[in-house]
Each structure stands twice: as C-alpha cells, then as structure tokens.
Design an enzyme around this catalytic site. Structure first.
Site, PDB file in Angstrom:
ATOM      1  N   ASP A   3       0.935  -1.053  -0.132  1.00  0.00           N
ATOM      2  CA  ASP A   3       0.209  -0.282  -0.388  1.00  0.00           C
ATOM      3  C   ASP A   3       0.749   1.144  -0.130  1.00  0.00           C
ATOM      4  O   ASP A   3       0.781   2.148  -0.824  1.00  0.00           O
ATOM      5  CB  ASP A   3      -0.757   0.138   1.678  1.00  0.00           C
ATOM      6  N   HIS A  23      -5.664  -3.708   5.760  1.00  0.00           N
ATOM      7  CA  HIS A  23      -4.872  -3.522   4.914  1.00  0.00           C
ATOM      8  C   HIS A  23      -6.059  -3.318   3.717  1.00  0.00           C
ATOM      9  O   HIS A  23      -6.347  -5.149   3.092  1.00  0.00           O
ATOM     10  CB  HIS A  23      -3.793  -4.350   4.479  1.00  0.00           C
TER      11      HIS A  23
END
Ligand code: NAD
Ligand code: LMR
Length: 323
Positions: free
Chosen positions: A158, A186
């Site tokens: 990410d 996440h």
C-alpha cells in the site's frame, strides 16, 4: 559461515514464485551469509514445490545454502529466523479481503500453534495472506512465547502504491518522497496519509494538488488498487506483492531512514484499540520498531482512522472464537 533461515508458506503459489527468487538474488543480508530456504505448501502441492526447487537450483544463486520443501509445519517453522506467511486463499473479482476471513483464519490458527511451539524466540513473522492484519492477530494469540513485536503484517504494498501514485502526480522521483505513511487495515478502508509528506529538493510541491485530489482521487485509488489489479489481471497482485514483502523483510533486517508502515499490535496509541493489528507511522531500526507518536492527526485524518479501526474490530469479532 553465518546462515539465515527463511520460511515461505504458500510456496507453490503466485506470490512465492516471485518472492523466492527476489530474496535469493537480492541484498537483504549485508554480510556474506548464506540463506537456507524452507518452502511450505499443502501435500497436494508437493510436486509443484519439487519443480520450484529445481528452478531455484538452476539459478545457481551464490547465497543459497540449502532448500527444504515440506508440508509439515514443524519442519517449516522450527529454527527459522524469518517466517513469511503467504499461504492462503486469494480473493477473486467482486470480493472484499474480509470475505476470506473464515476460509483463511483456520490456516493461521493451526500454523500459529506450531510456530508458538517450535520457533525461536527471535523469529520474525511477517503476515501476507489476507486479510493480513486479522490473520496476524490470530498468529499473535497462538504464539504466547513469541514477543508480539516480532509479528508484523504487510502494508508496504500500500505504501509503495501510494508513493508511486503521488510521485506521478507531482512529477518527483520516488526516492525523494519521504514520510508518506498508510494507516490502519490492508483493505479498502486504509488511510494513505499525505499530511506529513516531504519531498527532497522541492518546496512548492503542495501547490501541485489540492484537497479534493487527495480525497477524491488519491485516497480511493490507493485503497482500491488491489481490486483494480484483479479486475485487469483476473487474479490478485503477485509480483508487486512479492516486491513489497522483499522491501518489508529488508527493512526488518536493516532498518529504514524513512517513516514506514506495518501492521502491529500496540498499546492504544492515537486512541486506537490495542486489540487489533493496525498500521502506524513507524521508525524501524535493525532491532526495534517504534511508533512515531508525535505525528499530528487532523480532524480529517481522525475520521479515516476511526473507519479503518472500526473495520478491524468487526473482523476481530468475526473470528473471536479462534482467538
Ligand atoms: P495463490 O493461490 O497463488 O497461492 C496460495 C498458496 O497457498 C497455494 O499454493 C496454496 O496451496 C497454499 N496454501 C493453502 N493453504 C496452505 C497451508 N495451510 N499451508 C501452506 N500453504 C498453503 O495465492 P497468492 O497470489 O500467492 O496469494 C497468497 C495470499 O496473499 C492471498 O491470501 C492473497 O490475498 C494475499 N495477498 C496479500 C497481499 C498483502 O499486501 N497483504 C498482497 C497480495 C496478496
Ligand atoms: C492486494 O492488495 O493486491 C492484495 O491484498 C490482493 C487483493 O486481494 O487485493
């Protein structure tokens, strides 16, 4: 000669097929040490693992000490220095990562138990299989002998995505961008945060975007990048995920000069529950992971933090019987 043992689960799968080769050809370990690689997958995948083993041998990696392929948890986890928990079902089109919870949670419970019984106290565990933060929580609950700070879940993918998208927007090289962190889960509630970002050799970069670009383009783009990849590729990210696991492991081993993001369990910083694996801004050295608790959290950021924390608490409640 010094030897590091690295275990990779799901070793017959997509991510592992890239990750194994990155680790063996890369420069995570700065000393002259060798790497023993232990590859774990289910019994039905042992033939595939044999093929992967032959391919590793065919690369003639100078760093390679030995390869063990197995479906036995104790063989895989006992004596390992780094345990990379990749093996789990990936999502497909239209699914959220949390939809994998009940399918994958049992894998992490069973593996956690064996890790708890057989690993070294110094082992570092990195959870990649989705939903990674809550799977890390399951591992933590079943490894009472392993310090909680040795368990982290992957947020580097990410963070890398956020850096890349931001770098294209302001047309600055990736390596100049610092302090770009990603908070929370996440998942599509993660919060990529530009409030502290700095760009070396550029003072006026913030004139290149405005708050509507942040909330309407940047944040949702990073949050949904995994789904976007599945839409185009027909399966979930693998090479970029492997690259992020490589970066994460390298940071755990060597530390980092930049602010990093990883899922960790911690003691209520920023008023976030101490019962979930949450990604914070972190300062990481080769022997410690510390939350940068001086970071200012604006009202705008606080709303995002709450949403992603609420989702993690919900995920935890779904699997509470496995804790
Ligand atoms: P894949 O289906 O290609 O491979 C998964 C492998 O795990 C298979 O070989 C399977 O046999 C194996 N496996 C299943 N149960 C196992 C067990 N009990 N022990 C050991 N191995 C087992 O999937 P992939 O693309 O490699 O993805 C793996 C996981 O990583 C998925 O859950 C995916 O969603 C996740 N993922 C996470 C991130 C992240 O940033 N956290 C990024 C990408 C993918
Ligand atoms: C990703 O972010 O690419 C992975 O977590 C895979 C997924 O399901 O999105």
């Amino acid at each position: 000669m010094k030897k590091h043992t690295v275990t990779i689960t799901g070793a017959a799968g997509n991510i592992a097929y890239s990750l194994i080769f990155r680790i063996l050809s890369g420069n995570i370990f700065k000393d002259e040490s060798k790497i023993q690689i232990k590859l774990l997958d289910i019994p039905e995948a042992q033939e595939i693992l044999k093929g992967v083993k032959y391919e590793i041998e065919d690369c003639a990696f100078e760093r390679l000490d030995s390869i063990i392929i197995t479906s036995d948890y104790e063989t895989a986890f006992g004596d390992s220095d780094f345990i990379l928990l990749v093996g789990a079902k990936p999502r497909t089109k239209g699914m959220q990562r949390a939809d994998l919870l009940l399918d994958n949670a049992n894998i992490f419970k069973e593996q956690g138990k064996v890790i708890g019984q057989s690993c070294k106290k110094s082992s570092k565990v990195i959870v990649v299989g989705n939903p990674a933060n809550t799977n890390a929580l399951i591992i933590n609950k079943h490894t009472p002998n392993l310090p909680s700070e040795n368990i982290t879940s992957l947020m580097k993918l990410d963070q890398n995505r956020a850096k890349s998208i931001f770098s294209s927007k302001i047309k600055a090289p990736i390596e100049k961008i610092k302090k770009l962190i990603v908070w929370g889960n996440h998942s599509a509630t993660q919060y990529p945060d530009l409030s502290n970002v700095s760009v070396q050799d550029s003072n006026d970069f913030s004139s290149l975007y405005d708050s509507s670009w942040i909330s309407e383009t940047f944040i949702p783009r990073v949050q949904n990048r995994g789904a976007e990849i599945i839409e185009f590729r027909g399966k979930s990210s693998a090479a970029s995920a492997a690259s992020a696991v490589y970066d994460h492991l390298k940071i755990i081993v060597n530390g980092s000069k930049d602010w990093e993001s990883m899922g960790i369990i911690s003691n209520n910083p920023f008023n976030i529950s101490s019962e979930v694996f949450f990604s914070y801004p972190l300062h990481i050295t080769n022997d410690s992971i510390k939350i940068i608790d001086s970071v200012h959290v604006s009202e705008f950021s606080r709303n995002y933090l709450k949403q992603t924390e609420t989702e993690l608490i919900k995920e935890r409640d779904i699997i509470k019987d496995l804790l």
